[in-house]
Scaffold this motif. Structure first.
Motif, PDB file in Angstrom:
ATOM      1  N   GLN A 107      15.458 -30.357  17.125  1.00 51.70           N
ATOM      2  CA  GLN A 107      16.543 -29.593  17.724  1.00 51.70           C
ATOM      3  C   GLN A 107      17.880 -30.297  17.482  1.00 51.70           C
ATOM      4  O   GLN A 107      18.121 -31.374  18.022  1.00 51.70           O
ATOM      5  N   PRO A 108      18.770 -29.710  16.686  1.00 47.68           N
ATOM      6  CA  PRO A 108      20.064 -30.353  16.437  1.00 47.68           C
ATOM      7  C   PRO A 108      20.837 -30.640  17.719  1.00 47.68           C
ATOM      8  O   PRO A 108      21.590 -31.615  17.794  1.00 47.68           O
ATOM      9  N   GLY A 109      20.663 -29.791  18.742  1.00 45.40           N
ATOM     10  CA  GLY A 109      21.389 -29.963  19.988  1.00 45.40           C
ATOM     11  C   GLY A 109      21.052 -31.235  20.733  1.00 45.40           C
ATOM     12  O   GLY A 109      21.799 -31.656  21.634  1.00 45.40           O
ATOM     13  N   LEU A 110      19.934 -31.878  20.384  1.00 44.00           N
ATOM     14  CA  LEU A 110      19.575 -33.138  21.034  1.00 44.00           C
ATOM     15  C   LEU A 110      20.541 -34.262  20.659  1.00 44.00           C
ATOM     16  O   LEU A 110      20.656 -35.255  21.390  1.00 44.00           O
ATOM     17  N   GLU A 111      21.228 -34.118  19.537  1.00 43.86           N
ATOM     18  CA  GLU A 111      22.151 -35.153  19.070  1.00 43.86           C
ATOM     19  C   GLU A 111      23.176 -35.502  20.148  1.00 43.86           C
ATOM     20  O   GLU A 111      23.362 -36.666  20.501  1.00 43.86           O
ATOM     21  N   LYS A 112      23.849 -34.501  20.671  1.00 43.26           N
ATOM     22  CA  LYS A 112      24.896 -34.728  21.662  1.00 43.26           C
ATOM     23  C   LYS A 112      24.320 -35.334  22.932  1.00 43.26           C
ATOM     24  O   LYS A 112      24.904 -36.254  23.529  1.00 43.26           O
ATOM     25  N   VAL A 113      23.156 -34.836  23.355  1.00 48.44           N
ATOM     26  CA  VAL A 113      22.535 -35.320  24.585  1.00 48.44           C
ATOM     27  C   VAL A 113      22.152 -36.787  24.460  1.00 48.44           C
ATOM     28  O   VAL A 113      22.460 -37.620  25.330  1.00 48.44           O
ATOM     29  N   ILE A 114      21.461 -37.114  23.375  1.00 46.92           N
ATOM     30  CA  ILE A 114      20.992 -38.491  23.189  1.00 46.92           C
ATOM     31  C   ILE A 114      22.169 -39.450  23.078  1.00 46.92           C
ATOM     32  O   ILE A 114      22.169 -40.530  23.681  1.00 46.92           O
ATOM     33  N   ARG A 115      23.195 -39.064  22.333  1.00 45.49           N
ATOM     34  CA  ARG A 115      24.349 -39.951  22.179  1.00 45.49           C
ATOM     35  C   ARG A 115      25.097 -40.146  23.498  1.00 45.49           C
ATOM     36  O   ARG A 115      25.600 -41.241  23.789  1.00 45.49           O
ATOM     37  N   LYS A 116      25.171 -39.128  24.299  1.00 42.39           N
ATOM     38  CA  LYS A 116      25.875 -39.244  25.582  1.00 42.39           C
ATOM     39  C   LYS A 116      25.150 -40.210  26.511  1.00 42.39           C
ATOM     40  O   LYS A 116      25.774 -41.084  27.129  1.00 42.39           O
ATOM     41  N   VAL A 117      23.832 -40.061  26.602  1.00 42.53           N
ATOM     42  CA  VAL A 117      23.066 -40.957  27.468  1.00 42.53           C
ATOM     43  C   VAL A 117      23.073 -42.372  26.893  1.00 42.53           C
ATOM     44  O   VAL A 117      23.229 -43.355  27.630  1.00 42.53           O
ATOM     45  N   ALA A 118      22.916 -42.494  25.582  1.00 43.45           N
ATOM     46  CA  ALA A 118      22.905 -43.809  24.943  1.00 43.45           C
ATOM     47  C   ALA A 118      24.215 -44.555  25.185  1.00 43.45           C
ATOM     48  O   ALA A 118      24.224 -45.768  25.451  1.00 43.45           O
ATOM     49  N   ALA A 119      25.329 -43.850  25.100  1.00 43.90           N
ATOM     50  CA  ALA A 119      26.623 -44.494  25.334  1.00 43.90           C
ATOM     51  C   ALA A 119      26.710 -45.053  26.749  1.00 43.90           C
ATOM     52  O   ALA A 119      27.242 -46.150  26.968  1.00 43.90           O
ATOM     53  N   SER A 120      26.153 -44.323  27.705  1.00 43.61           N
ATOM     54  CA  SER A 120      26.185 -44.801  29.090  1.00 43.61           C
ATOM     55  C   SER A 120      25.274 -46.012  29.304  1.00 43.61           C
ATOM     56  O   SER A 120      25.432 -46.745  30.282  1.00 43.61           O
ATOM     57  N   LYS A 121      24.330 -46.217  28.380  1.00 45.32           N
ATOM     58  CA  LYS A 121      23.397 -47.343  28.466  1.00 45.32           C
ATOM     59  C   LYS A 121      23.795 -48.484  27.521  1.00 45.32           C
ATOM     60  O   LYS A 121      23.039 -49.440  27.368  1.00 45.32           O
ATOM     61  N   SER A 122      24.960 -48.373  26.870  1.00 43.30           N
ATOM     62  CA  SER A 122      25.419 -49.369  25.884  1.00 43.30           C
ATOM     63  C   SER A 122      24.415 -49.513  24.747  1.00 43.30           C
ATOM     64  O   SER A 122      24.013 -50.612  24.360  1.00 43.30           O
ATOM     65  N   VAL A 123      24.020 -48.366  24.212  1.00 45.13           N
ATOM     66  CA  VAL A 123      23.045 -48.311  23.123  1.00 45.13           C
ATOM     67  C   VAL A 123      23.680 -47.632  21.915  1.00 45.13           C
ATOM     68  O   VAL A 123      24.315 -46.587  22.040  1.00 45.13           O
ATOM     69  N   GLN A 124      23.515 -48.232  20.759  1.00 45.67           N
ATOM     70  CA  GLN A 124      24.022 -47.677  19.508  1.00 45.67           C
ATOM     71  C   GLN A 124      22.994 -46.735  18.902  1.00 45.67           C
ATOM     72  O   GLN A 124      21.793 -47.021  18.926  1.00 45.67           O
ATOM     73  N   VAL A 125      23.445 -45.615  18.343  1.00 47.23           N
ATOM     74  CA  VAL A 125      22.549 -44.592  17.807  1.00 47.23           C
ATOM     75  C   VAL A 125      22.834 -44.369  16.327  1.00 47.23           C
ATOM     76  O   VAL A 125      23.995 -44.207  15.925  1.00 47.23           O
ATOM     77  N   GLN A 126      21.780 -44.340  15.523  1.00 46.40           N
ATOM     78  CA  GLN A 126      21.881 -43.967  14.113  1.00 46.40           C
ATOM     79  C   GLN A 126      21.023 -42.734  13.882  1.00 46.40           C
ATOM     80  O   GLN A 126      19.829 -42.727  14.198  1.00 46.40           O
ATOM     81  N   THR A 127      21.636 -41.695  13.338  1.00 47.00           N
ATOM     82  CA  THR A 127      20.946 -40.416  13.148  1.00 47.00           C
ATOM     83  C   THR A 127      20.480 -40.249  11.709  1.00 47.00           C
ATOM     84  O   THR A 127      21.222 -40.549  10.772  1.00 47.00           O
ATOM     85  N   THR A 128      19.251 -39.774  11.545  1.00 46.11           N
ATOM     86  CA  THR A 128      18.743 -39.345  10.241  1.00 46.11           C
ATOM     87  C   THR A 128      18.493 -37.845  10.311  1.00 46.11           C
ATOM     88  O   THR A 128      17.755 -37.378  11.188  1.00 46.11           O
ATOM     89  N   ASP A 129      19.108 -37.105   9.407  1.00 49.16           N
ATOM     90  CA  ASP A 129      19.034 -35.645   9.409  1.00 49.16           C
ATOM     91  C   ASP A 129      18.532 -35.189   8.045  1.00 49.16           C
ATOM     92  O   ASP A 129      19.186 -35.423   7.034  1.00 49.16           O
ATOM     93  N   THR A 130      17.356 -34.569   8.002  1.00 45.31           N
ATOM     94  CA  THR A 130      16.781 -34.128   6.731  1.00 45.31           C
ATOM     95  C   THR A 130      16.343 -32.675   6.817  1.00 45.31           C
ATOM     96  O   THR A 130      16.484 -32.024   7.849  1.00 45.31           O
ATOM     97  N   ILE A 131      15.799 -32.167   5.704  1.00 50.05           N
ATOM     98  CA  ILE A 131      15.340 -30.782   5.638  1.00 50.05           C
ATOM     99  C   ILE A 131      13.885 -30.695   6.099  1.00 50.05           C
ATOM    100  O   ILE A 131      13.036 -31.472   5.660  1.00 50.05           O
ATOM    101  N   LEU A 132      13.608 -29.764   6.979  1.00 47.40           N
ATOM    102  CA  LEU A 132      12.261 -29.520   7.479  1.00 47.40           C
ATOM    103  C   LEU A 132      11.588 -28.436   6.644  1.00 47.40           C
ATOM    104  O   LEU A 132      12.162 -27.366   6.418  1.00 47.40           O
ATOM    105  N   TYR A 133      10.368 -28.715   6.192  1.00 43.49           N
ATOM    106  CA  TYR A 133       9.542 -27.727   5.504  1.00 43.49           C
ATOM    107  C   TYR A 133       8.258 -27.499   6.294  1.00 43.49           C
ATOM    108  O   TYR A 133       7.640 -28.461   6.765  1.00 43.49           O
ATOM    109  N   ILE A 134       7.866 -26.243   6.423  1.00 40.93           N
ATOM    110  CA  ILE A 134       6.615 -25.901   7.088  1.00 40.93           C
ATOM    111  C   ILE A 134       5.703 -25.192   6.094  1.00 40.93           C
ATOM    112  O   ILE A 134       6.139 -24.312   5.343  1.00 40.93           O
TER     113      ILE A 134
END
Length: 303
Positions: A107-134
């Motif tokens: 879910q792309p929308g998790l990006e904002k949520v995870i980064r917001k909580v991580a910032a409040s915990k003094s945690v650095q986030v690195q995102t990997t975004d690739t193409i999903l195939y089913i």
């Protein structure tokens, strides 16, 4: 968060997650393995039951003993409500933000949520975004409405066999051995270290795999499966590339896994045109929601 314990509840959770495919597929695939032996000894948590908003799957606390091992400290996540998802991630005891860890979700929308909580915990986030195939047969079974119109007109839709033939007298198909994990680790873009090596060994030990072994008996091309049901870590040694080996391996492993009822999917880096062509040639369908991984490291951590 509520820990789902009983087989009846775990099976009900799997059925409910099926309705959220494709966004829930990472968690659904993990639940599929949990309900069929749970070889990684994972646990499922929900914010409420039975009408949950957020599901998190993680290892039990006693297994997350290495604060720098994000391969073990992995959380699969799916949420129907991203606002309550933020509240869940902030709850004490849900996520150990003092460790290096990773979240996996579709879910792309998790990006904002995870980064917001991580910032409040003094945690650095690195995102990997690739193409999903089913896999097309997985889509037909679990989410037929997702099939594109031009695919739907060609039903029955099946995985396409590679055009290139392999000399099976010279290159022998077989399963991967734990001793071969070093080969995988050396070519896996997420690997190359001791912790990733242990993860790969664990995947080989517990899940189906396939390789082609060359004249010396050493694997030259391979594909594995991880604890989320995803086909991953596929590669071919440099001197054997462009011969159709990875297509052969992916196709035949797919046939084995489909026969066992596994939901099949994979991800491909955006800058890997060869693997995109291979996935498309096999009939796999690219899904707009994409594949996402968030690696989180406390700012105070040092390796």
């Amino acid at each position: 968060m509520l820990l789902i314990r009983t087989p009846v509840m775990l099976q009900a959770l799997e059925r409910s997650l099926e309705k959220g495919i494709p966004e829930s597929l990472k968690v659904y695939g993990t639940m599929y393995h949990m309900n069929r032996g749970n070889p990684f000894n994972l646990e499922a948590l929900v914010d409420r039951w039975p009408d949950f908003h957020t599901v998190i799957i993680r290892p039990p606390e006693q297994e997350m003993t290495d604060d720098f091992d994000h391969y073990t400290n992995t959380y699969q996540i799916y949420s129907r409500d991203l606002e309550t998802c933020q509240e869940v991630l902030e709850l004490p005891g849900t996520v150990n933000w003092k460790q290096s860890l990773q979240f996996q979700g579709l879910q792309p929308g998790l990006e904002k949520v995870i980064r917001k909580v991580a910032a409040s915990k003094s945690v650095q986030v690195q995102t990997t975004d690739t193409i999903l195939y089913i896999n097309p047969e997985t889509l037909k079974r679990l989410a037929p409405s997702l099939l594109q119109r031009d695919h739907a007109n060609k039903l029955p839709l099946k995985t396409s066999r590679p055009k290139k033939e392999i000399d099976e007298g010279k290159f022998k198909p077989s399963t991967m051995e734990v001793d071969n994990a070093g080969l995988v680790n050396g070519l896996w873009s997420f690997g190359g270290n001791e912790r990733s090596l242990r993860f790969i060994q664990r995947c080989i030990r517990h899940f189906p795999s396939l390789c082609l072994s060359g004249p010396e008996g050493t694997p030259v091309s391979w594909s594995l499966m991880d604890q989320t049901g995803e086909m991953r870590m596929g590669a071919t040694l440099a001197e054997y590339r462009n011969k159709g080996f990875i297509s052969y391996v992916a196709y035949h492993l797919t046939q084995t896994l489909l026969a066992r009822g596994f939901p099949l999917y994979s991800h491909v880096a955006r800058d890997n045109p060869y693997m995109h062509r291979m996935c498309q040639a096999m009939g796999n369908v690219s899904i707009p929601c994409g594949w996402h991984q968030w690696n989180c490291v406390p700012l105070a951590s040092s390796r």
